[in-house]
Design a protein around this motif. Structure first.
Motif, mmCIF file in Angstrom:
data_model
loop_
_atom_site.group_PDB
_atom_site.id
_atom_site.type_symbol
_atom_site.label_atom_id
_atom_site.label_comp_id
_atom_site.label_asym_id
_atom_site.label_seq_id
_atom_site.Cartn_x
_atom_site.Cartn_y
_atom_site.Cartn_z
ATOM 1 N N THR A 38 0.845 -1.191 0.000
ATOM 2 C CA THR A 38 0.000 0.000 0.000
ATOM 3 C C THR A 38 0.885 1.247 0.000
ATOM 4 O O THR A 38 2.022 1.209 0.468
ATOM 5 N N THR A 40 0.956 5.199 1.237
ATOM 6 C CA THR A 40 0.338 6.222 2.072
ATOM 7 C C THR A 40 0.620 7.600 1.478
ATOM 8 O O THR A 40 1.422 7.728 0.545
ATOM 9 N N LYS A 72 -5.941 11.553 -2.891
ATOM 10 C CA LYS A 72 -7.205 11.412 -2.159
ATOM 11 C C LYS A 72 -8.294 10.790 -3.025
ATOM 12 O O LYS A 72 -9.143 10.053 -2.532
ATOM 13 N N ALA A 75 -7.352 7.115 -2.951
ATOM 14 C CA ALA A 75 -7.379 6.503 -1.621
ATOM 15 C C ALA A 75 -8.783 6.463 -1.028
ATOM 16 O O ALA A 75 -9.146 5.480 -0.380
ATOM 17 N N GLY A 76 -9.533 7.511 -1.224
ATOM 18 C CA GLY A 76 -10.852 7.571 -0.614
ATOM 19 C C GLY A 76 -10.746 7.646 0.895
ATOM 20 O O GLY A 76 -9.848 8.301 1.437
ATOM 21 N N SER A 77 -11.612 6.951 1.596
ATOM 22 C CA SER A 77 -11.609 7.014 3.055
ATOM 23 C C SER A 77 -10.582 6.069 3.677
ATOM 24 O O SER A 77 -10.370 6.109 4.890
ATOM 25 N N LYS A 78 -9.939 5.225 2.844
ATOM 26 C CA LYS A 78 -8.984 4.244 3.367
ATOM 27 C C LYS A 78 -7.673 4.880 3.814
ATOM 28 O O LYS A 78 -6.943 4.303 4.598
ATOM 29 N N LYS A 79 -7.322 6.035 3.245
ATOM 30 C CA LYS A 79 -6.074 6.750 3.544
ATOM 31 C C LYS A 79 -4.842 6.056 2.970
ATOM 32 O O LYS A 79 -3.721 6.329 3.374
ATOM 33 N N TYR A 80 -5.034 5.123 2.048
ATOM 34 C CA TYR A 80 -3.913 4.498 1.353
ATOM 35 C C TYR A 80 -4.386 4.016 -0.013
ATOM 36 O O TYR A 80 -5.587 3.905 -0.272
ATOM 37 N N ALA A 82 -3.997 0.821 -2.565
ATOM 38 C CA ALA A 82 -3.573 -0.573 -2.597
ATOM 39 C C ALA A 82 -3.045 -0.931 -3.990
ATOM 40 O O ALA A 82 -3.581 -0.476 -5.004
ATOM 41 N N ASP A 85 -5.604 -2.625 -6.375
ATOM 42 C CA ASP A 85 -6.588 -1.728 -6.965
ATOM 43 C C ASP A 85 -6.028 -0.997 -8.180
ATOM 44 O O ASP A 85 -6.694 -0.846 -9.198
#
Length: 96
Positions: A38, A40, A72, A75-80, A82, A85
């Motif tokens: 992932t 960050t 962002k 990442a969306g709400s995951k903050k990372y 992947a 994806d």
């Protein structure tokens, strides 16, 4: 004759996919510094800061804001972000 054409096109597709995968993995290894699978926000911005510094430039606030907006979005709400994806999106675009 049609069977040969199908086989050749599938060979071309697999070669294209192999090149895409190689290029993706090379870039991902530069992005993912801790090899967690992932990325960050810190790794994301660090990658671009190094890239700018390599060319003797400093990233402006406007460019940094654009890069964070892009992060962002992914990442969306995951903050990372992947790896699986991102590869899924690239594979779909390259028809792999």
């Amino acid at each position: 004759v049609e069977a040969n054409e199908t086989f050749e096109s599938s060979e071309l597709a697999s070669a294209r996919c192999a090149r895409a995968a190689t290029r993706f993995n090379r870039m991902w290894s530069k992005l993912d510094t801790d090899n967690s699978g992932t990325v960050t926000a810190k790794e994301w911005m660090g990658f671009f800061q190094k890239r700018f510094a390599k060319h003797g430039r400093k990233m402006s606030k406007r460019v940094a804001a654009h890069k964070m907006k892009h992060f962002k979005k992914w990442a969306g709400s995951k903050k990372y972000i992947a790896k699986k994806d991102v590869w899924a999106k690239i594979a779909k675009r390259k028809r792999c």
